[in-house]
Design an enzyme around this catalytic site. Structure first.
Site, PDB file in Angstrom:
ATOM      1  CG  PHE A 189      -1.794  -1.199   1.372  1.00 53.46           C
ATOM      2  CD1 PHE A 189      -2.955  -1.379   0.645  1.00 53.46           C
ATOM      3  CD2 PHE A 189      -1.433  -2.187   2.285  1.00 53.46           C
ATOM      4  CE1 PHE A 189      -3.747  -2.507   0.818  1.00 53.46           C
ATOM      5  CE2 PHE A 189      -2.211  -3.322   2.467  1.00 53.46           C
ATOM      6  CZ  PHE A 189      -3.365  -3.495   1.734  1.00 53.46           C
ATOM      7  CG  ASP A 242      -0.693   1.867  -4.148  1.00 52.10           C
ATOM      8  OD1 ASP A 242      -0.628   2.097  -2.932  1.00 52.10           O
ATOM      9  OD2 ASP A 242      -1.611   2.314  -4.869  1.00 52.10           O
ATOM     10  CB  ALA A 285      -2.247  -4.901  -1.114  1.00 49.99           C
ATOM     11  CG  ASP A 298       0.438   3.575   5.476  1.00 53.00           C
ATOM     12  OD1 ASP A 298      -0.522   3.572   6.264  1.00 53.00           O
ATOM     13  OD2 ASP A 298       0.949   4.618   5.012  1.00 53.00           O
ATOM     14  CB  CYS A 305      -5.190   6.055   8.424  1.00 55.32           C
ATOM     15  SG  CYS A 305      -5.862   5.336   6.907  1.00 55.32           S
TER      16      CYS A 305
END
Length: 408
Positions: A242, A264, A293, A313, A353
């Site tokens: 990612f 990605d 991914a 990530d 996140c």
């Protein structure tokens, strides 16, 4: 797409309408810094429901004590956003300049070049407003109706206080739709760059597409985590999953990694990563793989590949509470697949996140996935967003980024 919001008729406090909390609302939390008032905490009569999205108002508690100047959006679950606890505050260009000046002073203490998040919404006193700076260009995300209404004053203040020559508006993202706002991006001042902008960070060079890339073009929040991981990569083989424009992989190469592979789903993002590697003179040690991914992690395992450092990530798998359980399962799956590719005594970095998944939940899912891969782990480091993304202690959502680094 909605109609653009109209400029305010007046920002003089004496002209502002009054909105009031219900007795059940937690007025104490608001006085102590919580910045939002939800629709179910408000007296919502016909008059208040008729207020235009982005209107300013004076907020009163149920005892009719004035609490400050708020921005109102009857179309949003967040009915009010506290702008200033001073009921005499006038929200104009000077008001914006004071907030921007304070933010600039903080960033200038920490960074030697103007590449950073300049305004981080509530934590910098501008609810729903994000501004990222890329040298002489700034990109504004106005994620609340009041910011759209006052975009001209905000832009003028930004130019005055920073000297940037170009200001862009990025209207992408889920948050604007929740506020009933349009998705029309554009140029607010100056011109849009005709090519990706070079951004120096952690010794690497990143290429940021400010008009067609994700969000504002680059994710500054991971800067300290890029640096931590890079310190572990000298002479090592690195897998960056990612990767976007090569956040972890390019930082690793800048700090002496023997090789790095960036994975990605976006071919344009990987092209920017390749351009960054070429600008750094490390393209001979850099490779990319474009695709899903999860599929690529599985394929790398089947190919017998192994890396000294693997970092994942992903995007927010749990952006809200309804997606939490599915999101945690996805984080567990990432950890399981990635752990299988880490060499003995290597490092696995896992990031989230997601607002809805707190640190404990994310760590539990990650450790479960590592265990399902048949690996044992020691937690080396827990990282968060950099100081240009300050947290508002009263608002948990501002502490969204979590990064865990394990030795396997």
């Amino acid at each position: 797409m909605t109609t653009p919001l109209s400029p305010p008729a007046s920002t003089d406090p004496s002209d502002l309408p009054v909105v009031r909390l219900l007795p059940k609302a937690n007025a104490r939390a608001i006085r102590h810094g919580f910045p939002w008032v939800y629709a179910n905490e408000m007296v919502t009569d016909r008059r208040t429901k008729a207020l235009a999205p982005g209107s300013l108002a004076l907020l009163e508690d149920s005892a009719r004590q004035v609490m400050g100047v708020v921005a109102v959006n009857p179309a949003s679950k967040i009915f009010c956003r506290m702008l200033d606890q001073n009921a005499e505050a006038v929200v104009n260009q000077n008001w914006f300049e004071a907030h921007i000046n304070r933010a600039v002073q903080l960033r200038d203490q920490m960074y030697d070049a103007p590449y950073y998040r300049l305004i981080h919404a509530e934590a910098d006193g501008l609810p729903g407003v994000v501004i990222d700076r890329f040298g002489d260009t700034a990109v504004i995300q106005a994620n609340a109706a009041w910011a759209d209404v006052h975009i001209d004053a905000l832009t003028a203040a930004l130019v005055e206080q920073t000297g940037v020559r170009h200001v862009l508006k990025n209207a992408s993202g889920r948050t604007r739709s929740l506020e009933g706002l349009d998705d029309v991006s554009g140029v607010l001042h100056g011109e849009a760059p005709s090519a990706p902008v070079q951004v120096p960070m952690n010794g690497a060079i990143y290429m940021a597409d400010l008009t067609g890339g994700q969000k504002t073009g680059l994710f500054y929040d991971q800067r300290p985590n890029h640096a931590f991981a890079a310190n572990l990569t000298k002479g090592k083989r690195v897998l960056d999953v990612f990767a976007h424009v090569g956040g972890f992989s390019l930082a690793a190469l800048a700090n002496g990694a023997s090789s790095a592979v960036a994975v990605d789903g976006s071919a344009p993002a990987l092209e920017l990563a390749q351009q960054g590697a070429e600008a750094m003179g490390v393209s001979d040690r850099f490779a990319t793989r474009q695709g899903d991914a999860f599929d690529i992690l599985t394929a790398l395992r089947a190919e017998g590949e192994e890396f000294d450092v693997v970092i994942c990530d992903p995007p927010a798998f749990a952006p809200g509470k309804p997606a939490l359980e599915a999101g945690l399962r996805a984080y567990e799956r990432v950890a399981r697949l990635a752990a299988q590719l880490v060499a003995e005594n290597g490092v696995l970095g896992l990031c989230s996140c997601s607002h809805a998944a707190d640190l404990t939940q994310f760590r539990t899912a990650s450790v479960r996935g590592i265990g399902r891969a048949g690996r044992r782990a020691a937690l080396l480091h827990t990282g968060f967003a950099g100081p240009d993304h300050p947290q508002l202690p009263q608002l948990a959502e501002t502490g969204y980024l979590k990064s865990l680094f394990f030795r396997l």
